[in-house]
Design an enzyme around this catalytic site. Sequence first.
Site, PDB file in Angstrom:
ATOM      1  N   LYS A  15       0.857  -1.201   0.000  1.00  0.00           N
ATOM      2  CA  LYS A  15       0.000   0.000   0.000  1.00  0.00           C
ATOM      3  C   LYS A  15       0.878   1.230   0.000  1.00  0.00           C
ATOM      4  O   LYS A  15       1.983   1.214   0.542  1.00  0.00           O
ATOM      5  CB  LYS A  15      -0.870   0.010   1.259  1.00  0.00           C
ATOM      6  CG  LYS A  15      -2.061   0.933   1.143  1.00  0.00           C
ATOM      7  CD  LYS A  15      -3.157   0.243   0.369  1.00  0.00           C
ATOM      8  CE  LYS A  15      -4.473   0.948   0.441  1.00  0.00           C
ATOM      9  NZ  LYS A  15      -5.555   0.002   0.088  1.00  0.00           N
ATOM     10  N   GLY A  51     -20.138   6.999   3.302  1.00  0.00           N
ATOM     11  CA  GLY A  51     -19.083   7.229   2.303  1.00  0.00           C
ATOM     12  C   GLY A  51     -19.692   7.220   0.918  1.00  0.00           C
ATOM     13  O   GLY A  51     -20.482   6.344   0.580  1.00  0.00           O
ATOM     14  N   GLY A  76     -17.699   7.897  -2.029  1.00  0.00           N
ATOM     15  CA  GLY A  76     -16.642   7.890  -3.047  1.00  0.00           C
ATOM     16  C   GLY A  76     -16.995   6.820  -4.068  1.00  0.00           C
ATOM     17  O   GLY A  76     -18.152   6.367  -4.136  1.00  0.00           O
ATOM     18  N   ASN A  77     -16.024   6.381  -4.825  1.00  0.00           N
ATOM     19  CA  ASN A  77     -16.279   5.378  -5.863  1.00  0.00           C
ATOM     20  C   ASN A  77     -16.909   4.106  -5.280  1.00  0.00           C
ATOM     21  O   ASN A  77     -17.841   3.538  -5.842  1.00  0.00           O
ATOM     22  CB  ASN A  77     -14.953   5.063  -6.571  1.00  0.00           C
ATOM     23  CG  ASN A  77     -15.111   3.984  -7.613  1.00  0.00           C
ATOM     24  OD1 ASN A  77     -15.959   4.082  -8.494  1.00  0.00           O
ATOM     25  ND2 ASN A  77     -14.334   2.932  -7.490  1.00  0.00           N
ATOM     26  N   GLY A  88     -18.550   3.579  -2.130  1.00  0.00           N
ATOM     27  CA  GLY A  88     -19.880   3.783  -1.522  1.00  0.00           C
ATOM     28  C   GLY A  88     -20.947   4.064  -2.555  1.00  0.00           C
ATOM     29  O   GLY A  88     -22.059   3.533  -2.491  1.00  0.00           O
TER      30      GLY A  88
HETATM   31  N1  GLU Z   1      -7.469   0.239  -3.015  1.00  0.00           N
HETATM   32  C1  GLU Z   1      -8.241  -0.937  -3.245  1.00  0.00           C
HETATM   33  C2  GLU Z   1      -8.254  -1.827  -2.024  1.00  0.00           C
HETATM   34  O1  GLU Z   1      -8.033  -1.392  -0.925  1.00  0.00           O
HETATM   35  C3  GLU Z   1      -7.833  -1.655  -4.513  1.00  0.00           C
HETATM   36  C4  GLU Z   1      -6.434  -2.138  -4.567  1.00  0.00           C
HETATM   37  C5  GLU Z   1      -5.997  -2.629  -5.933  1.00  0.00           C
HETATM   38  O2  GLU Z   1      -6.801  -2.643  -6.841  1.00  0.00           O
HETATM   39  O3  GLU Z   1      -4.826  -2.997  -6.037  1.00  0.00           O
HETATM   40  O4  GLU Z   1      -8.568  -2.982  -2.112  1.00  0.00           O
END
Ligand code: GLU
Length: 444
Positions: free
Chosen positions: A105, A240, A242-243, A245
Amino acid sequence: MIKINPFESALAQLSKALQFLKLSPAQIERLKNPEKIISVNFPVKMDDGKVKIFHGFRVQHNSALGPYKGGIRFHHQVDMNEVKALAFWMAIKCAVADLPLGGGKGGVEVDPKKLSDHELERLSRGYIQAIWRDIGQDLDVPAPDVNTTPQIMKWMADEFIKLKTQNSLRLHSGQAKLKTKEKEISKLMGTFTGKPLDYGGSEGRTEATGIGGFFVLQALLKKISLKPRNGKELTAAVQGFGNVGFYMAKFLHEAGFRVVALSDSKGAIVVNDMKKDSFNPDLVLKCKKEKGTISGCYCVGSVCDLKNGRPTTNEKLLELPVDILVPSALENQITGDNADRIQAKVIVEMANGPTTPEADRILHKKGVTLVPDVLANSGGVTVSCFEWMQNLAGSHWSGSEVRSKLQKKIESAFSAVWETSREEKTDLRTAAFIVAIKRIIGDK
Ligand code: GLU
């Protein structure tokens, strides 16, 4: 209020699952500790000509199953412990979804809403200039997360490809150089997922997390009997917008659930009559775009269908007498302070880490069925994995192919977790961790 450290929460969740498994001390240490932590300070030129230094992170937690995979978050409260927790959860999530990927991350401490578009682009490129040696299609594959969009992925991928080809192409010359470039670029595209469709993105990635959560809920409702507490339809409150929610609310609404409360970071709205009213998320989104916030929408009336609603707060939304609660914003929303007041019978965690371990215990005692983040929101990374596979193979799948593959994958993840929870007589989060850890340590 005490600040809850999400990495400590993640380790507490891990400890609980470890009680069901026989692991060596080395295996446990490997699961607990990130393989690599990258912390950078990088310059960005602001519109006024001044240079500002931003702090960013990339945590690479575990690569036992494949390249690190996980989003990049832009948020003013990003810190190392949060990114460590999110990277750990990605490792568990990819394993629950049975993807050939590990967990990572990234995050930058910034409020992107305070930046102009040009500043946002320079920030995105600056972050990649700082970490590009540590990412790649076979090494670490970033994606969108909170406040990062397909456009941001495009800037980042473009910057990455520029840096990568400038370096490797110095070794080649003439025709050979051009050929190498074409082949190399199509593969390098696979370093980022969640890209725009016209820039190597996959069909279905935008709505993937929302539709995945909806598939998981449908699978759950076949296993438990959930009676609407009032009225004929099941009601849901979604925190939420965003995309994640938005799409979850949209799919719920289209399937006949009543969406009775919605929120964004600035406020929330609830219907006036919980027995019959429902919001239409498409109209709410239209209104939010006009007004800048959901809570400014309830009185618009003819422009959207919000005449039956009134404003409330994010805190109150969580405690409404609904059947299904869908936290889709940030960590630490359901804690020891409010878990007792949660009235929903089912919680679907579309955010990462919205429930603390203390709240988990309280909810479990109350008989709430909680579908954990590492399963509920795994639709996003599953379609990211599809995008990565398409980029590596130089192919393009149709929307219906993506959706049916996602449904199959997420339903089988749900079954594995559900069966394990019955066999081990434990909650769904612990069961998901058990399934994931067995795969990570190679004991399927
Ligand atoms: N940010 C999203 C998650 O927390 C997607 C991560 C991704 O597609 O690599 O699962």
